[in-house]
Design a protein around this motif. Structure first.
Motif, PDB file in Angstrom:
ATOM      1  N   TYR A 111      -4.908   3.871  -8.112  1.00 32.56           N
ATOM      2  CA  TYR A 111      -5.505   3.136  -6.991  1.00 32.56           C
ATOM      3  C   TYR A 111      -4.398   2.571  -6.099  1.00 32.56           C
ATOM      4  CZ  TYR A 111      -9.986   3.429  -9.412  1.00 32.56           C
ATOM      5  OH  TYR A 111     -11.122   3.892 -10.020  1.00 32.56           O
ATOM      6  N   PRO A 112      -4.709   2.300  -4.841  1.00 32.36           N
ATOM      7  CA  PRO A 112      -3.669   1.839  -3.907  1.00 32.36           C
ATOM      8  C   PRO A 112      -2.879   0.625  -4.379  1.00 32.36           C
ATOM      9  CG  PRO A 112      -5.625   2.483  -2.677  1.00 32.36           C
ATOM     10  CD  PRO A 112      -5.988   2.567  -4.141  1.00 32.36           C
ATOM     11  N   HIS A 113      -3.528  -0.305  -5.087  1.00 37.84           N
ATOM     12  CA  HIS A 113      -2.820  -1.522  -5.492  1.00 37.84           C
ATOM     13  C   HIS A 113      -1.698  -1.238  -6.485  1.00 37.84           C
ATOM     14  CE1 HIS A 113      -4.504  -1.757  -9.570  1.00 37.84           C
ATOM     15  NE2 HIS A 113      -5.647  -1.347  -9.056  1.00 37.84           N
ATOM     16  N   ALA A 114      -1.707  -0.060  -7.102  1.00 41.76           N
ATOM     17  CA  ALA A 114      -0.688   0.286  -8.091  1.00 41.76           C
ATOM     18  C   ALA A 114       0.609   0.783  -7.447  1.00 41.76           C
ATOM     19  CB  ALA A 114      -1.224   1.358  -9.041  1.00 41.76           C
ATOM     20  N   PHE A 115       0.638   0.862  -6.117  1.00 39.18           N
ATOM     21  CA  PHE A 115       1.794   1.400  -5.420  1.00 39.18           C
ATOM     22  C   PHE A 115       2.511   0.310  -4.630  1.00 39.18           C
ATOM     23  CE2 PHE A 115      -1.158   4.892  -5.969  1.00 39.18           C
ATOM     24  CZ  PHE A 115      -0.343   5.941  -6.375  1.00 39.18           C
ATOM     25  N   SER A 116       3.779   0.556  -4.349  1.00 33.56           N
ATOM     26  CA  SER A 116       4.549  -0.344  -3.494  1.00 33.56           C
ATOM     27  C   SER A 116       4.132  -0.134  -2.039  1.00 33.56           C
ATOM     28  CB  SER A 116       6.041  -0.059  -3.645  1.00 33.56           C
ATOM     29  OG  SER A 116       6.343   1.227  -3.102  1.00 33.56           O
ATOM     30  N   GLY A 117       4.629  -1.017  -1.160  1.00 33.46           N
ATOM     31  CA  GLY A 117       4.295  -0.901   0.251  1.00 33.46           C
ATOM     32  C   GLY A 117       4.749   0.419   0.844  1.00 33.46           C
ATOM     33  N   GLY A 118       5.954   0.860   0.490  1.00 38.13           N
ATOM     34  CA  GLY A 118       6.444   2.127   1.001  1.00 38.13           C
ATOM     35  C   GLY A 118       5.621   3.309   0.511  1.00 38.13           C
ATOM     36  N   GLN A 119       5.200   3.254  -0.740  1.00 37.45           N
ATOM     37  CA  GLN A 119       4.367   4.330  -1.277  1.00 37.45           C
ATOM     38  C   GLN A 119       2.995   4.350  -0.611  1.00 37.45           C
ATOM     39  OE1 GLN A 119       4.769   3.101  -5.410  1.00 37.45           O
ATOM     40  NE2 GLN A 119       5.933   4.950  -5.886  1.00 37.45           N
ATOM     41  N   ARG A 120       2.425   3.169  -0.356  1.00 35.58           N
ATOM     42  CA  ARG A 120       1.121   3.132   0.326  1.00 35.58           C
ATOM     43  C   ARG A 120       1.218   3.711   1.734  1.00 35.58           C
ATOM     44  NH1 ARG A 120       0.550  -1.828  -2.565  1.00 35.58           N
ATOM     45  NH2 ARG A 120       1.279  -3.043  -0.763  1.00 35.58           N
ATOM     46  N   GLN A 121       2.336   3.453   2.412  1.00 35.12           N
ATOM     47  CA  GLN A 121       2.488   4.046   3.744  1.00 35.12           C
ATOM     48  C   GLN A 121       2.608   5.564   3.635  1.00 35.12           C
ATOM     49  OE1 GLN A 121       1.527   3.859   6.637  1.00 35.12           O
ATOM     50  NE2 GLN A 121       2.863   2.324   7.563  1.00 35.12           N
ATOM     51  N   ARG A 122       3.248   6.061   2.580  1.00 31.54           N
ATOM     52  CA  ARG A 122       3.310   7.506   2.359  1.00 31.54           C
ATOM     53  C   ARG A 122       1.904   8.080   2.149  1.00 31.54           C
ATOM     54  NH1 ARG A 122       8.506   9.409   0.719  1.00 31.54           N
ATOM     55  NH2 ARG A 122      10.003   7.702   0.638  1.00 31.54           N
ATOM     56  N   ILE A 123       1.075   7.357   1.410  1.00 34.37           N
ATOM     57  CA  ILE A 123      -0.308   7.807   1.190  1.00 34.37           C
ATOM     58  C   ILE A 123      -1.070   7.841   2.513  1.00 34.37           C
ATOM     59  CG2 ILE A 123      -2.495   7.237   0.056  1.00 34.37           C
ATOM     60  CD1 ILE A 123      -0.702   5.914  -2.179  1.00 34.37           C
ATOM     61  N   SER A 124      -0.860   6.827   3.356  1.00 30.51           N
ATOM     62  CA  SER A 124      -1.514   6.813   4.673  1.00 30.51           C
ATOM     63  C   SER A 124      -1.088   8.012   5.505  1.00 30.51           C
ATOM     64  CB  SER A 124      -1.160   5.520   5.418  1.00 30.51           C
ATOM     65  OG  SER A 124      -1.685   4.389   4.762  1.00 30.51           O
ATOM     66  N   ILE A 125       0.195   8.369   5.424  1.00 28.41           N
ATOM     67  CA  ILE A 125       0.687   9.526   6.165  1.00 28.41           C
ATOM     68  C   ILE A 125       0.073  10.806   5.601  1.00 28.41           C
ATOM     69  CG2 ILE A 125       2.747  10.870   6.733  1.00 28.41           C
ATOM     70  CD1 ILE A 125       4.294   8.154   6.663  1.00 28.41           C
ATOM     71  N   ALA A 126      -0.012  10.912   4.270  1.00 25.87           N
ATOM     72  CA  ALA A 126      -0.627  12.090   3.652  1.00 25.87           C
ATOM     73  C   ALA A 126      -2.079  12.237   4.097  1.00 25.87           C
ATOM     74  CB  ALA A 126      -0.543  11.981   2.131  1.00 25.87           C
TER      75      ALA A 126
END
Length: 281
Positions: free
Chosen positions: A149-164
């Protein structure tokens, strides 16, 4: 520009201000006579203080705001002033606040599958899963991200998910609205290298930021906005080194710790390189 992917011609956006009864009491011109062209594999940086019209420009391009006049063309085709999701195909927006744009109750796999199912309804579930894995690999995340889930990721990783997720619609144009401002400097550098890699693949980027060092790193050209108008534009490094308009000079002078233009350019060079893939950022 004949070969431009994005061509904006004399674009105006006017907001109507209403009173409690819903009557229009005044009109606010948010954009005035905006013209620009952006080609595949190119990045244009858009800078200016809050209220300069940067985000309104982004929202008008993606179809969230209706222009009052002017034209927005993709591949020479005029986009309607009011358009639904189908007419926005080929354009995606990446926001600053990746936390609020990712559903906290869905796994990353589900987030990506929803987009893939919408844009590629003919694809089977296994095919969509393979596509999701490919998107995660493109942004530097592994297969284990699918079930988290998104909360398990760092801020940089969440931005990568948004880009994906943005890339899942196979866009040609990415509108990036302050996509790195919520990240620390080292993570900013990694996300900027990801954008540079996408640009090398042929994606066009309209990169909105208040950070001149960031814009200088990612964008070949820069547009400076004030009061809804373009007051200066040109090659990024040349504009930063020798600004013509007083407002541009003011922006450079007021940048924190970057009032010296040499310091500005050195700050860009000092940003660390991006490892090709990491699970810790």
């Amino acid at each position: 520009m004949a070969d431009a992917l994005l061509d904006i011609d004399r674009l105006d956006v006017t907001y109507q201000i209403h009173d409690a009864a819903g009557r229009t009491v005044r009109r606010l011109k948010a954009l005035a006579n905006i013209s620009l062209a952006l080609s595949r594999g190119e990045a244009i940086g858009v800078v200016g203080e809050s209220g300069s019209g940067k985000s309104t420009l982004a929202r008008a391009i993606v179809g969230l705001v209706s222009p009052s006049s002017g034209h927005i063309r993709i591949d020479g085709r005029d986009l309607p002033r009011r358009r639904g999701a189908a007419a926005r195909h080929g354009i995606q927006m990446i926001f600053q606040d990746h936390t609020s744009t990712l559903n906290p109750f869905q796994t990353v796999g589900r987030i990506l599958d929803e987009v893939l199912a919408l844009w590629r309804p003919q694809a089977e579930r296994d095919e969509r899963r393979a596509q999701a894995l490919g998107l995660l690999d493109k942004v530097g995340l592994g297969a284990d991200a699918l079930e988290r889930y998104p909360h398990a990721f760092s801020g940089g990783q969440r931005q990568r998910i948004s880009i994906a997720r943005a890339l899942a619609t196979t866009p040609r144009l990415l509108i990036c609205d302050e996509p790195t401002s919520a990240l620390d400097v080292s993570i900013q550098a990694q996300i900027l290298d990801l954008f540079a890699a996408l640009k090398a693949e042929g994606y066009a980027l309209l990169f909105i930021s208040h950070n001149l060092a960031v814009v200088n790193r990612i964008a070949e050209r820069i547009i400076v906005m004030q009061g809804g108008r373009i007051v200066e534009q040109g090659a990024t490094s040349a504009t930063i080194a020798a600004p013509v308009h007083p407002y541009t000079r003011q922006l450079i002078a007021s940048a924190p710790r970057l009032s010296d233009r040499g310091a500005l350019l050195r700050s860009v060079a000092a940003l660390p390189d991006h490892p090709k893939k990491t699970g810790a950022t």
